[in-house]
Scaffold this motif. Structure first.
Motif, short mmCIF file in Angstrom:
data_model
loop_
_atom_site.label_atom_id
_atom_site.label_comp_id
_atom_site.label_asym_id
_atom_site.label_seq_id
_atom_site.Cartn_x
_atom_site.Cartn_y
_atom_site.Cartn_z
N ILE A 6 -22.84 -0.28 20.68
CA ILE A 6 -22.13 0.83 21.32
C ILE A 6 -21.28 0.25 22.44
N LEU A 7 -20.09 0.79 22.59
CA LEU A 7 -19.11 0.27 23.54
C LEU A 7 -18.87 1.27 24.66
N ASP A 8 -18.79 0.80 25.89
CA ASP A 8 -18.46 1.67 27.01
C ASP A 8 -16.98 1.52 27.36
N LEU A 9 -16.47 2.46 28.13
CA LEU A 9 -15.04 2.47 28.48
C LEU A 9 -14.60 1.23 29.24
N ASP A 10 -15.42 0.77 30.17
CA ASP A 10 -15.02 -0.41 30.96
C ASP A 10 -14.88 -1.64 30.07
N SER A 11 -15.78 -1.82 29.13
CA SER A 11 -15.67 -2.95 28.21
C SER A 11 -14.43 -2.81 27.34
N ARG A 34 -10.15 6.74 25.49
CA ARG A 34 -11.38 7.52 25.34
C ARG A 34 -11.58 7.94 23.89
N VAL A 37 -12.68 4.80 21.82
CA VAL A 37 -14.07 4.44 22.10
C VAL A 37 -15.02 5.46 21.47
N ASN A 41 -17.62 4.47 18.55
CA ASN A 41 -19.05 4.67 18.73
C ASN A 41 -19.64 5.60 17.66
#
Length: 101
Positions: A6-11, A34, A37, A41
């Motif tokens: 799973i990927l977060d916005l900062d990454s 957004r 991502v 996800n």
């Protein structure tokens, strides 16, 4: 097939820049990031495994889809659009780290 993490916005911001470095596109670029991502996800969540992308005309669905591919491949990319570059992209004359539509 093992799902991607799973990927977060900062990454994702370290991988993608939907604004192409243009201040006037920062807001739209954030919306597109957004979306990319979220779709990434959804596709990579074992109990979901798929996603669909729908929004208003002109919000950048093609850019978001390309962004998802870049996230999956972990290719740093500037996803920009410039009508004068469309022919170059269609014929494969583009930089390896930019999607130009």
């Amino acid at each position: 097939m093992k799902p991607y993490p799973i990927l977060d916005l900062d990454s994702a911001r370290h991988i993608l820049d939907f604004s192409g470095g243009r201040d006037e596109l920062k807001s739209l670029g954030e919306v597109q990031l957004r979306g990319a991502v979220a779709l990434y996800n959804m596709i990579n969540t074992e109990n979901i495994g798929l996603g669909y992308l729908a929004d208003e005309v002109g919000m950048g669905k093609t850019y978001i889809a390309l962004g998802v591919v870049a996230l999956m491949l972990r290719i740093p990319a500037n996803v920009t659009g410039h009508s004068g570059d469309r022919d170059r992209f269609a014929h494969g004359h583009h930089a390896g780290v930019s999607f130009v539509l």
